[in-house]
Design an enzyme around this catalytic site. Structure first.
Site, short mmCIF file in Angstrom:
data_model
loop_
_atom_site.label_atom_id
_atom_site.label_comp_id
_atom_site.label_asym_id
_atom_site.label_seq_id
_atom_site.Cartn_x
_atom_site.Cartn_y
_atom_site.Cartn_z
N ASN A 29 -36.03 -19.00 -121.66
CA ASN A 29 -37.30 -18.67 -120.99
C ASN A 29 -37.07 -18.04 -119.61
OD1 ASN A 29 -36.56 -20.79 -119.39
ND2 ASN A 29 -38.25 -22.13 -119.96
N SER A 31 -36.03 -19.24 -116.98
CA SER A 31 -36.46 -20.04 -115.82
C SER A 31 -35.37 -20.08 -114.76
CB SER A 31 -36.86 -21.46 -116.25
OG SER A 31 -35.73 -22.13 -116.74
N LYS A 75 -30.98 -28.12 -114.56
CA LYS A 75 -29.66 -28.64 -114.23
C LYS A 75 -29.43 -28.96 -112.75
CE LYS A 75 -27.12 -24.48 -113.36
NZ LYS A 75 -25.85 -23.86 -113.32
N SER A 115 -22.07 -32.90 -119.78
CA SER A 115 -21.52 -32.71 -118.43
C SER A 115 -20.67 -33.90 -118.02
CB SER A 115 -22.71 -32.58 -117.47
OG SER A 115 -22.31 -32.84 -116.15
N ALA A 116 -19.75 -33.63 -117.11
CA ALA A 116 -18.93 -34.70 -116.54
C ALA A 116 -19.78 -35.74 -115.82
CB ALA A 116 -17.94 -34.10 -115.55
N TYR A 139 -31.02 -36.20 -114.06
CA TYR A 139 -30.36 -35.10 -114.79
C TYR A 139 -29.22 -35.66 -115.66
CZ TYR A 139 -26.71 -31.61 -115.39
OH TYR A 139 -25.71 -30.84 -115.91
N LYS A 143 -28.55 -36.04 -120.01
CA LYS A 143 -27.36 -35.65 -120.79
C LYS A 143 -26.91 -36.82 -121.67
CE LYS A 143 -26.70 -31.41 -119.32
NZ LYS A 143 -27.00 -30.27 -120.20
N PHE A 168 -16.68 -29.90 -116.93
CA PHE A 168 -16.43 -30.20 -115.53
C PHE A 168 -17.06 -29.05 -114.73
CE2 PHE A 168 -14.44 -34.32 -115.26
CZ PHE A 168 -14.48 -34.63 -116.60
N ASN A 169 -16.50 -28.55 -113.68
CA ASN A 169 -17.26 -27.60 -112.84
C ASN A 169 -16.91 -26.15 -113.17
OD1 ASN A 169 -17.18 -30.22 -111.58
ND2 ASN A 169 -18.09 -29.29 -109.78
N ASP A 282 -22.38 -38.18 -104.55
CA ASP A 282 -21.12 -37.51 -104.84
C ASP A 282 -19.99 -38.52 -105.05
OD1 ASP A 282 -21.56 -34.81 -105.02
OD2 ASP A 282 -21.19 -34.40 -102.89
C1 UD1 Z 1 -22.82 -31.18 -109.93
C2 UD1 Z 1 -23.44 -32.31 -110.67
C3 UD1 Z 1 -23.06 -32.23 -112.11
C4 UD1 Z 1 -23.43 -30.88 -112.67
C5 UD1 Z 1 -22.71 -29.82 -111.87
C6 UD1 Z 1 -23.03 -28.43 -112.36
C7 UD1 Z 1 -23.54 -34.26 -109.16
C8 UD1 Z 1 -23.07 -35.64 -108.87
N1 UD1 Z 1 -22.99 -33.61 -110.17
O1 UD1 Z 1 -21.41 -31.40 -109.89
O2 UD1 Z 1 -23.76 -33.19 -112.80
O3 UD1 Z 1 -23.06 -30.81 -114.02
O4 UD1 Z 1 -23.11 -29.93 -110.49
O5 UD1 Z 1 -24.31 -28.05 -112.03
O6 UD1 Z 1 -24.37 -33.76 -108.45
N2 UD1 Z 1 -20.11 -29.20 -102.00
C9 UD1 Z 1 -20.09 -28.99 -100.63
N3 UD1 Z 1 -21.07 -28.23 -100.08
C10 UD1 Z 1 -22.08 -27.65 -100.83
C11 UD1 Z 1 -22.06 -27.86 -102.22
C12 UD1 Z 1 -21.08 -28.64 -102.77
O7 UD1 Z 1 -19.23 -29.50 -99.93
O8 UD1 Z 1 -22.95 -26.99 -100.25
C13 UD1 Z 1 -19.05 -30.02 -102.59
C14 UD1 Z 1 -19.60 -31.27 -103.28
O9 UD1 Z 1 -19.64 -32.34 -102.38
C15 UD1 Z 1 -18.56 -31.46 -104.38
C16 UD1 Z 1 -18.07 -30.06 -104.71
O10 UD1 Z 1 -18.44 -29.26 -103.60
O11 UD1 Z 1 -17.49 -32.19 -103.91
C17 UD1 Z 1 -18.69 -29.50 -105.96
O12 UD1 Z 1 -20.09 -29.62 -105.86
P1 UD1 Z 1 -21.08 -28.95 -106.90
O13 UD1 Z 1 -20.71 -27.54 -107.14
O14 UD1 Z 1 -22.48 -29.24 -106.47
O15 UD1 Z 1 -20.75 -29.72 -108.26
P2 UD1 Z 1 -20.68 -31.30 -108.54
O16 UD1 Z 1 -21.42 -32.06 -107.53
O17 UD1 Z 1 -19.26 -31.68 -108.76
#
Ligand code: UD1
Length: 319
Positions: A29, A31, A75, A115-116, A139, A143, A168-169, A282
């Site tokens: 969609n 979005s 998400k 998702s992890a 969220y 899952k 994972f990411n 986190d």
């Molecule tokens: C998050 C979600 C996860 C989701 C994934 C993909 C959580 C706990 N997990 O993973 O469920 O599947 O996104 O959408 O929220 N960081 C910074 N500054 C920022 C953004 C992020 O320091 O502005 C750090 C975060 O603290 C983390 C790492 O970067 O340590 C990755 O963050 P992010 O990309 O948001 O992914 P996750 O939190 O691991």
């Protein structure tokens, strides 16, 4: 073989569509996507519609779909805390309607984007598929619930089989620069924010007092091309599986600061960042045990952190 990809215009879905050997039908969609799909995915049949029973049935009536890759869903962890009911209603009801349509049309194979986040923040890394799941936000809870619903379907419908892939990411982009991680609105994940910081929007690194070597969080990032390929491997192997879950990650953690350094070195640019408070929810350390996927399918990711950083940048620097 024809596959239906729900949410196929998003970051991960568009990469799967691009590299799939099968004919691809997409329902999305838009979005959270602004992809110019006519130009970028010219071979896919695209339906810009909500993931609803009647819309899916219409597709199943008109195309000989063999397998569904289900990626559609909201998400954002943060939004899910602000609007939990929107997350439960959107992610779960659409999944149930998709499954109902699949059962009606006897479409028996499914790959689900989990998702992890299902591991919560109490399990110790490396995270293994048989660890207890734990929801830490709505969220993540959607899952876990959808994984359970799919597993129930596999148990109850004799020919139905499915794989839940616990991502994972994902970072990186197709090397031709045509696709990438460009959500609508302000990005929330780390890599698009690193890219933006090069153009001047300062990145806040959430916390530098975690129990890790440099005090920043450790995560397991995987190149989106590897992640897309993992889906294609599952497509090939679904015949031999009833229901299973697999981690898809690189299998080693990298800290936020290390990722920033790798990005700077790979691309010869400066990432503008400052340290801020920890972000609520986190986990300090989250990385995958990837041996289950590797042993089962004899496949491992190909891209390292340097190439992930290079491809994330080359896709974005011109856009
Ligand atoms: C998050 C979600 C996860 C989701 C994934 C993909 C959580 C706990 N997990 O993973 O469920 O599947 O996104 O959408 O929220 N960081 C910074 N500054 C920022 C953004 C992020 O320091 O502005 C750090 C975060 O603290 C983390 C790492 O970067 O340590 C990755 O963050 P992010 O990309 O948001 O992914 P996750 O939190 O691991």
């Amino acid at each position: 073989m024809t596959i239906l990809i729900t949410g196929g215009l998003g970051y991960i879905g568009s990469h799967i569509s691009k590299i799939a050997n099968e004919k691809v039908v997409i329902i999305d969609n838009q979005s959270n996507s602004q992809l110019n799909y006519k130009k970028k995915l010219p071979n896919a049949e695209v339906f810009i519609e909500d993931l609803k029973y009647k819309n899916v049935c219409k597709i199943f009536k008109n195309y000989n779909i063999d397998t569904v890759i289900h990626l559609a869903g909201l998400k954002s962890v943060n939004d899910s805390i602000i609007s939990p009911l929107e997350y439960y209603s959107n992610n779960i009801i659409s999944s149930v309607e998709l499954l109902q349509a699949m059962i009606k049309f006897k479409i028996n194979k499914l790959i689900f984007s989990s998702s992890a986040t299902v591991y919560g923040n109490k399990n110790k890394s490396p995270l293994k598929e048989d660890f207890l799941t734990q929801s830490i936000n709505p969220y993540g809870h959607t899952k876990i619930i959808i994984e359970d619903i799919i597993q129930n379907c596999c148990a109850s419908y004799s020919n139905f089989s499915a794989i839940s892939l616990r991502y994972f990411n994902p970072i990186g982009a197709h090397s031709d620069g045509s696709l990438g991680d460009r959500p609508k609105g302000r990005p929330l994940n780390l890599m698009p924010l690193i890219v933006d910081s090069v153009f001047g929007k300062k990145l806040t690194v959430f916390g530098n007092d975690y129990p890790t070597a440099d005090g920043t969080c450790l995560r397991d990032y995987i190149h989106v091309m590897d992640l897309a390929e993992a889906h294609l491997i599952c497509l090939k192997n679904l015949n031999n599986i009833k229901y299973d879950t697999f981690n898809v990650g690189l299998g080693m953690g990298i800290s936020v600061l290390e990722l920033i350094k790798t990005f700077e070195n790979a691309n010869k640019v400066k990432v503008n960042f400052e340290f801020g408070e920890r972000r609520l929810g986190d986990a300090a350390i989250s990385y995958a045990d990837t041996s289950k996927f590797k042993n089962r399918f004899n496949w491992s990711p190909k891209y390292n952190y340097k190439s992930m950083c290079r491809d994330s940048w080359s896709q974005n620097k011109n856009n």
